[in-house]
Design a protein around this motif. Structure first.
Motif, short mmCIF file in Angstrom:
data_model
loop_
_atom_site.label_atom_id
_atom_site.label_comp_id
_atom_site.label_asym_id
_atom_site.label_seq_id
_atom_site.Cartn_x
_atom_site.Cartn_y
_atom_site.Cartn_z
N VAL A 171 -24.45 -77.24 -13.41
CA VAL A 171 -24.97 -78.21 -14.39
C VAL A 171 -26.25 -77.68 -15.03
O VAL A 171 -26.42 -77.75 -16.25
N ALA A 172 -27.15 -77.14 -14.23
CA ALA A 172 -28.41 -76.63 -14.78
C ALA A 172 -28.16 -75.49 -15.77
O ALA A 172 -28.78 -75.43 -16.84
N PHE A 173 -27.23 -74.58 -15.44
CA PHE A 173 -26.91 -73.50 -16.36
C PHE A 173 -26.18 -74.00 -17.61
O PHE A 173 -26.39 -73.48 -18.71
N ALA A 174 -25.34 -75.04 -17.46
CA ALA A 174 -24.67 -75.62 -18.63
C ALA A 174 -25.70 -76.23 -19.57
O ALA A 174 -25.59 -76.11 -20.80
N LEU A 175 -26.71 -76.87 -19.01
CA LEU A 175 -27.77 -77.44 -19.84
C LEU A 175 -28.58 -76.33 -20.51
O LEU A 175 -28.88 -76.42 -21.71
N LEU A 176 -28.90 -75.28 -19.78
CA LEU A 176 -29.63 -74.16 -20.38
C LEU A 176 -28.83 -73.54 -21.52
O LEU A 176 -29.37 -73.26 -22.59
N GLU A 177 -27.54 -73.35 -21.30
CA GLU A 177 -26.68 -72.79 -22.35
C GLU A 177 -26.66 -73.68 -23.58
O GLU A 177 -26.74 -73.20 -24.71
N GLU A 183 -25.51 -66.23 -24.11
CA GLU A 183 -26.07 -64.94 -23.71
C GLU A 183 -27.33 -65.13 -22.88
O GLU A 183 -27.52 -64.47 -21.85
N ASN A 184 -28.19 -66.04 -23.32
CA ASN A 184 -29.42 -66.28 -22.57
C ASN A 184 -29.12 -66.90 -21.20
O ASN A 184 -29.72 -66.49 -20.20
N ALA A 185 -28.21 -67.86 -21.14
CA ALA A 185 -27.86 -68.48 -19.85
C ALA A 185 -27.30 -67.43 -18.90
O ALA A 185 -27.66 -67.41 -17.71
N ASN A 186 -26.46 -66.55 -19.40
CA ASN A 186 -25.91 -65.48 -18.56
C ASN A 186 -27.00 -64.51 -18.11
O ASN A 186 -26.97 -64.02 -16.98
N HIS A 187 -27.96 -64.25 -18.98
CA HIS A 187 -29.09 -63.38 -18.63
C HIS A 187 -29.89 -63.98 -17.47
O HIS A 187 -30.22 -63.29 -16.50
N VAL A 188 -30.20 -65.27 -17.56
CA VAL A 188 -30.95 -65.93 -16.49
C VAL A 188 -30.14 -65.95 -15.20
O VAL A 188 -30.68 -65.72 -14.11
N LYS A 189 -28.83 -66.18 -15.31
CA LYS A 189 -27.97 -66.13 -14.12
C LYS A 189 -28.08 -64.78 -13.43
O LYS A 189 -28.24 -64.70 -12.21
N ARG A 190 -27.99 -63.70 -14.23
CA ARG A 190 -28.08 -62.36 -13.64
C ARG A 190 -29.44 -62.12 -13.00
O ARG A 190 -29.54 -61.58 -11.90
N MET A 192 -31.31 -64.26 -11.66
CA MET A 192 -31.40 -65.06 -10.43
C MET A 192 -30.39 -64.61 -9.38
O MET A 192 -30.32 -65.19 -8.30
N GLY A 193 -29.60 -63.59 -9.70
CA GLY A 193 -28.67 -63.04 -8.72
C GLY A 193 -27.27 -63.61 -8.76
O GLY A 193 -26.44 -63.30 -7.91
N PHE A 194 -26.98 -64.43 -9.77
CA PHE A 194 -25.63 -64.94 -9.95
C PHE A 194 -24.82 -63.92 -10.76
O PHE A 194 -25.39 -63.23 -11.61
N HIS A 195 -23.55 -63.87 -10.58
CA HIS A 195 -22.69 -63.01 -11.39
C HIS A 195 -22.39 -63.75 -12.68
O HIS A 195 -21.92 -64.87 -12.66
N ALA A 196 -22.67 -63.13 -13.78
CA ALA A 196 -22.44 -63.78 -15.08
C ALA A 196 -21.48 -62.96 -15.92
O ALA A 196 -21.43 -61.77 -15.84
#
Length: 196
Positions: A171-177, A183-190, A192-196
């Protein structure tokens, strides 16, 4: 700068609030820097579900919907007074005004029940806590929502709901996106150590 109101009723679940502070903190300080999250409490000192005490930056009576681009709402526990606090008329009116202005509302778990109680989920797709024999999902349906029971995160126009604490980061990443870019949401995921 996009500004997010993290609305904290008494009895909220700390883990569901912390994902918003972390994701948007990472975006602000380590990524593109286009977001600011403000913690807004229903009172000046809050007790989380398991007695963790939090002092929000501001209280609800001090803010307006116009100050923000989005609303984030964690769930909480009935035994900790979550519904008593979050079903207050000022909280429900605050949510209605966000929806009226077409601003994004993101809730986790039973935070959707607060959104539902405000009336803005009438005839719209949503979900909420999916355990306890579906009791909370039935409650949301009785508030007029079209409950999608087996989908972890449901997005209907400007409203994001989810079905338990395990969906918090989603949910937090969906809101950020929604507030920035995929692209930015995926960058933050990476970052933070998440696979994007």
């Amino acid at each position: 700068m996009k500004k997010i109101c993290l609305l904290l009723p008494n009895g909220f679940e700390a883990v569901e609030a912390s994902v918003f502070t972390d994701v948007f903190g990472w975006n602000k300080d380590v990524s593109e820097g286009s977001t600011e999250l403000v913690t807004v409490g229903t009172r000046r000192e809050l007790k989380c579900t398991w007695n963790f005490t939090v002092i929000p930056e501001r209280v609800l009576s001090e803010v307006t919907v116009e100050e923000f681009d989005a609303l984030a709402l964690p769930g909480g526990f009935e035994q900790a007074g979550f519904y008593e606090d979050s079903f207050r008329s000022d909280v429900l009116e605050f949510i209605r005004e966000f929806d009226k202005q077409g601003k994004i509302i993101a809730s986790i778990c039973v935070g959707a029940l607060v959104v539902g109680k405000s009336g803005v989920l009438q005839g719209r797709n949503a979900t909420t806590y999916n355990r306890s024999n579906g009791r909370r999902q039935l409650q949301l349906a009785q508030m007029g929502a079209n409950v999608i029971p087996d989908q972890p995160v449901v997005i209907d126009r400007n409203i994001i709901t989810s079905y338990n604490p395990s969906t918090s980061f989603d949910v937090a990443f969906a809101l950020l996106e929604a507030l920035t870019t995929t692209e930015n949401a995926n960058h933050v995921k990476r970052l933070m150590g998440f696979h994007a």
